[in-house]
Scaffold this motif. Structure first.
Motif, PDB file in Angstrom:
ATOM      1  N   ALA A 192       0.854  -1.186   0.000  1.00  0.00           N
ATOM      2  CA  ALA A 192       0.000   0.000   0.000  1.00  0.00           C
ATOM      3  C   ALA A 192       0.885   1.229   0.000  1.00  0.00           C
ATOM      4  CB  ALA A 192      -0.922   0.007   1.225  1.00  0.00           C
ATOM      5  N   GLY A 193       0.305   2.352  -0.410  1.00  0.00           N
ATOM      6  CA  GLY A 193       1.049   3.604  -0.348  1.00  0.00           C
ATOM      7  C   GLY A 193       0.853   4.478  -1.563  1.00  0.00           C
ATOM      8  N   ALA A 224       5.784  -1.257   1.413  1.00  0.00           N
ATOM      9  CA  ALA A 224       5.098   0.024   1.231  1.00  0.00           C
ATOM     10  C   ALA A 224       5.643   0.734   0.012  1.00  0.00           C
ATOM     11  CB  ALA A 224       5.277   0.909   2.464  1.00  0.00           C
ATOM     12  N   GLY A 225       4.786   1.494  -0.655  1.00  0.00           N
ATOM     13  CA  GLY A 225       5.228   2.401  -1.706  1.00  0.00           C
ATOM     14  C   GLY A 225       5.204   3.809  -1.153  1.00  0.00           C
ATOM     15  N   SER A 226       6.284   4.557  -1.330  1.00  0.00           N
ATOM     16  CA  SER A 226       6.346   5.897  -0.752  1.00  0.00           C
ATOM     17  C   SER A 226       7.140   6.833  -1.641  1.00  0.00           C
ATOM     18  CB  SER A 226       6.989   5.850   0.643  1.00  0.00           C
ATOM     19  OG  SER A 226       7.108   7.155   1.186  1.00  0.00           O
ATOM     20  N   LEU A 235      13.316  17.654 -12.666  1.00  0.00           N
ATOM     21  CA  LEU A 235      12.172  17.547 -11.758  1.00  0.00           C
ATOM     22  C   LEU A 235      11.577  16.137 -11.853  1.00  0.00           C
ATOM     23  CD1 LEU A 235      10.324  18.703  -9.694  1.00  0.00           C
ATOM     24  CD2 LEU A 235       9.139  20.000 -11.471  1.00  0.00           C
ATOM     25  N   ILE A 236      12.086  15.247 -11.018  1.00  0.00           N
ATOM     26  CA  ILE A 236      11.749  13.828 -11.056  1.00  0.00           C
ATOM     27  C   ILE A 236      11.171  13.404  -9.714  1.00  0.00           C
ATOM     28  CG2 ILE A 236      12.659  11.497 -11.409  1.00  0.00           C
ATOM     29  CD1 ILE A 236      12.939  13.182 -13.863  1.00  0.00           C
ATOM     30  N   LEU A 237      10.132  12.595  -9.761  1.00  0.00           N
ATOM     31  CA  LEU A 237       9.569  12.009  -8.545  1.00  0.00           C
ATOM     32  C   LEU A 237      10.037  10.567  -8.445  1.00  0.00           C
ATOM     33  CD1 LEU A 237       7.528  12.090  -6.132  1.00  0.00           C
ATOM     34  CD2 LEU A 237       5.826  11.224  -7.732  1.00  0.00           C
ATOM     35  N   ALA A 238      10.767  10.261  -7.384  1.00  0.00           N
ATOM     36  CA  ALA A 238      11.216   8.885  -7.136  1.00  0.00           C
ATOM     37  C   ALA A 238      10.282   8.236  -6.131  1.00  0.00           C
ATOM     38  CB  ALA A 238      12.638   8.886  -6.594  1.00  0.00           C
ATOM     39  N   THR A 239       9.785   7.066  -6.471  1.00  0.00           N
ATOM     40  CA  THR A 239       8.933   6.307  -5.554  1.00  0.00           C
ATOM     41  C   THR A 239       9.696   5.085  -5.068  1.00  0.00           C
ATOM     42  OG1 THR A 239       6.904   7.050  -6.620  1.00  0.00           O
ATOM     43  CG2 THR A 239       6.761   5.083  -5.269  1.00  0.00           C
ATOM     44  N   TYR A 240       9.761   4.974  -3.745  1.00  0.00           N
ATOM     45  CA  TYR A 240      10.488   3.868  -3.130  1.00  0.00           C
ATOM     46  C   TYR A 240       9.555   2.708  -2.802  1.00  0.00           C
ATOM     47  CZ  TYR A 240      14.109   7.388  -2.112  1.00  0.00           C
ATOM     48  OH  TYR A 240      15.065   8.369  -2.201  1.00  0.00           O
ATOM     49  N   GLU A 241      10.097   1.497  -2.904  1.00  0.00           N
ATOM     50  CA  GLU A 241       9.472   0.354  -2.254  1.00  0.00           C
ATOM     51  C   GLU A 241      10.224   0.179  -0.927  1.00  0.00           C
ATOM     52  OE1 GLU A 241       6.930  -0.247  -3.936  1.00  0.00           O
ATOM     53  OE2 GLU A 241       7.734   0.709  -5.725  1.00  0.00           O
TER      54      GLU A 241
END
Length: 375
Positions: free
Chosen positions: A55-56, A106-108, A315-321
């Motif tokens: 989730a996230g 989690a995804g964040s 301008l990059i959005l990084a999403t972590y697991e």
């Protein structure tokens, strides 16, 4: 669409809408293989427990759908039935559920750190939680300005727009970046995320790194600029700009594309750079890590956001697991490693079609090393 003025009090995290599909609160629960990716060479072992839960971040929801369908197909080739249920409930909620041991990963949009990292360590039976940046999405400066199709902005000017210093589209600061373009004497209407958002956090970190001191209010999941109008979710801000001439927002590229919004080029000091797969991929390939780059892969975002390299879209959005480095039950550990292995490899093949930036080869090698090291 109902817009909320800055200064309103917001309670619990409101999860963002996602692009291209309607979601239910129970999240993603794909149980049929619909991937078009060739998974015959997959290195995923498809072992461990059959069902994983996560989730996230709503920003990575479409990528997670691709990862899941590809993983299911890869495991079917090996005669195994698997599934991954992912609920796009927002980055903050994902971290909270992970700490509470309610989900497997989690995804964040922001790395887990500080007190939450200590709490996650307890969940992981005394082991650190790792941040693995697996999904990258370029953030568009999407705008609605009649007759202006090739707008150029800089980090400094964007900061001044979103802090209220620059208020009209023909301001000299904007005109200086757009020689030969007729800019209207029209009020700028900044649209920001009213809900707690990893996109807001990353956007404001970008402004801190790139604005030459113009952004002084800091970063965080809540927008701190003090001007403009708020809308909930990525889809919400994109829709708000589409319906309001003179407006501008920061939003993942797929949402800007969905609303057919114009996207500004960014001049980071080396000339205007258009948002493309190549220019965004160049920024990712040059990213540095806060630690040793082994195991936990928390990014040093200043290495991306403050880049002045020519041809780089910063301008990059990084999403972590977010995962346990060790301490999972054995069947969970095996399944997490198997799923992430598939996601980091064949799962990247179709991400460009979803508006994301596939991992550059050098970066993917780092991710694979960390996944293999999960205990």
């Amino acid at each position: 669409m109902k817009l909320e003025r800055n200064g309103a009090v917001f309670g619990a995290v409101v999860f963002g809408a996602v692009a291209a599909m309607t979601l239910t609160a129970c999240g993603s629960d794909n149980n049929a293989a619909s991937s078009t990716v060739d998974t015959s060479a997959s290195t995923a072992l498809c072992d461990g427990k059959d069902k994983l839960s996560g989730a996230g971040s709503s920003a990575q929801k479409n990528a997670m759908d691709e990862f899941t369908s590809t993983y299911i197909a890869a495991c079917q080739n090996k005669g195994k039935s698997v599934n991954v249920a992912y609920n796009p409930s927002g980055s903050g909620d994902g971290r909270t559920q992970f700490i509470a041991n309610q989900i497997d990963f989690a995804g964040s949009d922001s790395a887990i750190k500080g007190e939450q990292a200590e709490q996650a360590k307890q969940r992981c039976n005394g082991n650190d939680a790792w941040n693995l940046p697996l999904v990258f999405g370029p953030v568009a400066l999407a705008y609605n300005l009649d007759g202006v199709d090739d707008l150029v902005l800089s980090g400094e000017v964007v900061a001044k727009i979103f802090n209220g210093t620059v208020t009209t589209w023909n301001d000299p600061a904007i005109a200086a970046l757009n020689s030969g373009t007729e800019l209207p004497d029209e009020k700028i209407n900044p649209i920001f995320r009213s809900d707690s958002s990893g996109t807001s956090d990353n956007f404001q970190q970008y402004l801190e790194a790139s604005s030459k001191g113009a952004w002084t209010v800091g970063a965080g999941s809540d927008f701190k600029g003090g001007v403009g109008e708020g809308a909930k979710g990525s889809a919400g801000v994109a829709q708000a700009v589409a319906s309001a001439p003179g407006s501008i927002t920061y939003v993942e590229k797929s949402f800007a594309d969905q609303q057919k919004l114009a996207i500004a080029q960014i001049d980071n000091g080396s000339g205007p750079v258009e948002l493309t797969q190549d220019t965004a991929g160049k920024a990712i390939a040059n990213a540095a890590f806060k630690g040793s780059g082994t195991g936990d892969l928390t990014l040093d975002l200043k290495s991306i956001y403050g880049s002045t390299e020519a041809g780089t879209y910063p301008l990059i959005l990084a999403t972590y697991e977010i995962v346990c480095s060790a301490g999972y039950p054995a069947d969970t550990s095996a399944a997490v490693k198997s799923f992430l292995t598939s996601a980091a490899n064949e799962g990247q093949q179709t991400l460009a079609d979803q508006g994301y930036v596939p991992l550059p080869e050098s970066f993917r090698a780092k991710i694979n090393e960390s996944i293999a090291a999960i205990g």
